[in-house]
Motif scaffolding. Structure first.
Motif, PDB file in Angstrom:
ATOM      1  N   TRP A  41       0.833  -1.200   0.000  1.00  0.00           N
ATOM      2  CA  TRP A  41       0.000   0.000   0.000  1.00  0.00           C
ATOM      3  C   TRP A  41       0.870   1.255   0.000  1.00  0.00           C
ATOM      4  O   TRP A  41       0.555   2.248  -0.668  1.00  0.00           O
ATOM      5  N   LEU A 165      -5.610   6.258   1.142  1.00  0.00           N
ATOM      6  CA  LEU A 165      -6.444   5.081   1.371  1.00  0.00           C
ATOM      7  C   LEU A 165      -7.522   5.437   2.395  1.00  0.00           C
ATOM      8  O   LEU A 165      -7.190   5.827   3.525  1.00  0.00           O
ATOM      9  N   GLU A 168     -11.791   3.143   6.053  1.00  0.00           N
ATOM     10  CA  GLU A 168     -12.484   1.846   6.145  1.00  0.00           C
ATOM     11  C   GLU A 168     -11.696   0.712   5.499  1.00  0.00           C
ATOM     12  O   GLU A 168     -11.970  -0.469   5.752  1.00  0.00           O
ATOM     13  N   HIS A 169     -10.701   1.035   4.699  1.00  0.00           N
ATOM     14  CA  HIS A 169      -9.875   0.002   4.059  1.00  0.00           C
ATOM     15  C   HIS A 169      -8.532  -0.211   4.759  1.00  0.00           C
ATOM     16  O   HIS A 169      -7.755  -1.084   4.351  1.00  0.00           O
ATOM     17  N   ARG A 170      -8.265   0.566   5.798  1.00  0.00           N
ATOM     18  CA  ARG A 170      -6.982   0.424   6.490  1.00  0.00           C
ATOM     19  C   ARG A 170      -7.056  -0.722   7.490  1.00  0.00           C
ATOM     20  O   ARG A 170      -8.064  -0.872   8.191  1.00  0.00           O
ATOM     21  N   ARG A 302      -9.065  -8.382  -3.369  1.00  0.00           N
ATOM     22  CA  ARG A 302      -9.468  -7.242  -2.546  1.00  0.00           C
ATOM     23  C   ARG A 302      -8.477  -6.083  -2.700  1.00  0.00           C
ATOM     24  O   ARG A 302      -8.882  -4.925  -2.834  1.00  0.00           O
ATOM     25  N   THR A 306      -9.586  -2.506  -4.487  1.00  0.00           N
ATOM     26  CA  THR A 306      -9.745  -1.365  -3.584  1.00  0.00           C
ATOM     27  C   THR A 306      -9.120  -0.141  -4.226  1.00  0.00           C
ATOM     28  O   THR A 306      -7.913  -0.102  -4.467  1.00  0.00           O
TER      29      THR A 306
END
Length: 312
Positions: A41, A165, A168-170, A302, A306
């Protein structure tokens, strides 16, 4: 010059790319980021290829001075990021200019964070990788952890997209987690009782937890024999030495070993475990290799699906 000067190296900051693969036959281990998801990421949020060289910061304490214009991002453990003394959002790309001071404070949750720069740090490769393995004295700068006054070269400033990012995706970094294990052929060295004990017990991360492996403390697990002929060891292998206390082997593990192994932890969960500090509690859950393949594929999809938010 174009790059960053190290003013304070922190407790343990290592130069890492995705890892050194294909060299076990000559005894060189893999290295690379302990938390591959946070590493990927970090690179993605500054529009880098996934194998770009970044910094793995353990616990915190890193201070850099920029001598170039660039985009930087900090992903992973909850270490405060400051630019010129002003706190900035993590998991978010930020512009820095020559003369700016970049500080990474000490973690309040989790153990590893990854600092990436647009274009990646430009480090000479050793055996096809820049990954630092201090035990072997290879990779990074002279095979060592970052030192004060080291210089981290970068590409000259260029056009790079920058991303954030959404929260909610961390990932969350909890202190009490269940980790998934595939039992291997040496499971037959453990009685049904010993296997039930292992999978139903809680273990504590000891202070002997590093990039080679996490030594755990809890109920003793005893195989029917003390040792085997040394053989190749995979990432995530769970060795049971003579004292019955499990050791989960990680990126800087030795390439061969002779302790019985009850199974192997999946890579997604070694990353979660590597974010734990001593004193954290873990338990184990047995899954099949088919389950592991499904989990890996779902995680891959995923990540790719994302979409981070582009920032100015």
């Amino acid at each position: 010059m174009s790059g960053f000067k190290v003013l304070q190296p922190g407790l343990l900051t290592l130069i890492q790319d995705a890892g050194r693969f294909g060299h076990h036959r000559i005894g060189l281990t893999t290295g690379g980021p302990l938390d591959a998801l946070a590493f990927k990421w970090a690179n993605r949020l500054v529009d880098n290829p996934m194998n770009s060289t970044a910094l793995e910061i353990s616990i915190g304490g890193l201070v850099l001075e920029a001598e170039t214009d660039a985009q930087i991002v900090l992903a992973g453990a909850e270490m405060p990021l400051k630019i010129n003394g002003i706190e900035q959002e993590r998991w978010h790309a930020h512009r820095v200019k020559a003369g700016d001071k970049v500080e990474v404070g000490f973690s309040s949750q989790g153990a590893r964070a990854y600092l990436a720069v647009s274009g990646g740090f430009q480090i000479e490769h050793s055996f096809s990788s820049s990954a630092t393995v201090t035990r072997e004295g290879i990779g990074g700068i002279n095979g060592e952890k970052l030192q004060q006054s080291d210089y981290l070269h970068c590409h000259p400033p260029g056009e790079h997209r920058a991303f954030r990012l959404p929260e909610e995706h961390r990932p969350d970094y909890f202190d009490d987690i269940s980790l998934r294990v595939i039992t291997g052929y040496q499971q037959h060295a453990f009685s049904d009782y010993q296997k039930r004990l292992f999978f139903s017990s809680e273990y504590t991360v000891t202070d002997r937890a590093d990039r080679m492996g996490y030594r755990l403390e809890g109920p003793e697990v005893k195989p029917s024999f003390d040792g085997i002929l040394s053989e190749g060891i995979c990432h995530g292998a769970i060795q049971i030495p003579a004292d019955g206390q499990p050791i989960v082997l990680l990126n800087d593990r030795q390439t061969i070993g002779g302790y019985p192994k009850i199974g192997s932890m999946i890579a997604m969960d070694t990353a979660r475990m590597a974010q734990l500090l001593p004193g954290s509690r873990i338990s184990f859950e047995e899954i099949t290799i088919d389950d592991a393949h499904n989990l890996h594929c779902l995680a891959h999809v995923r990540f790719n699906n994302t979409e981070p938010d582009q920032v100015d």
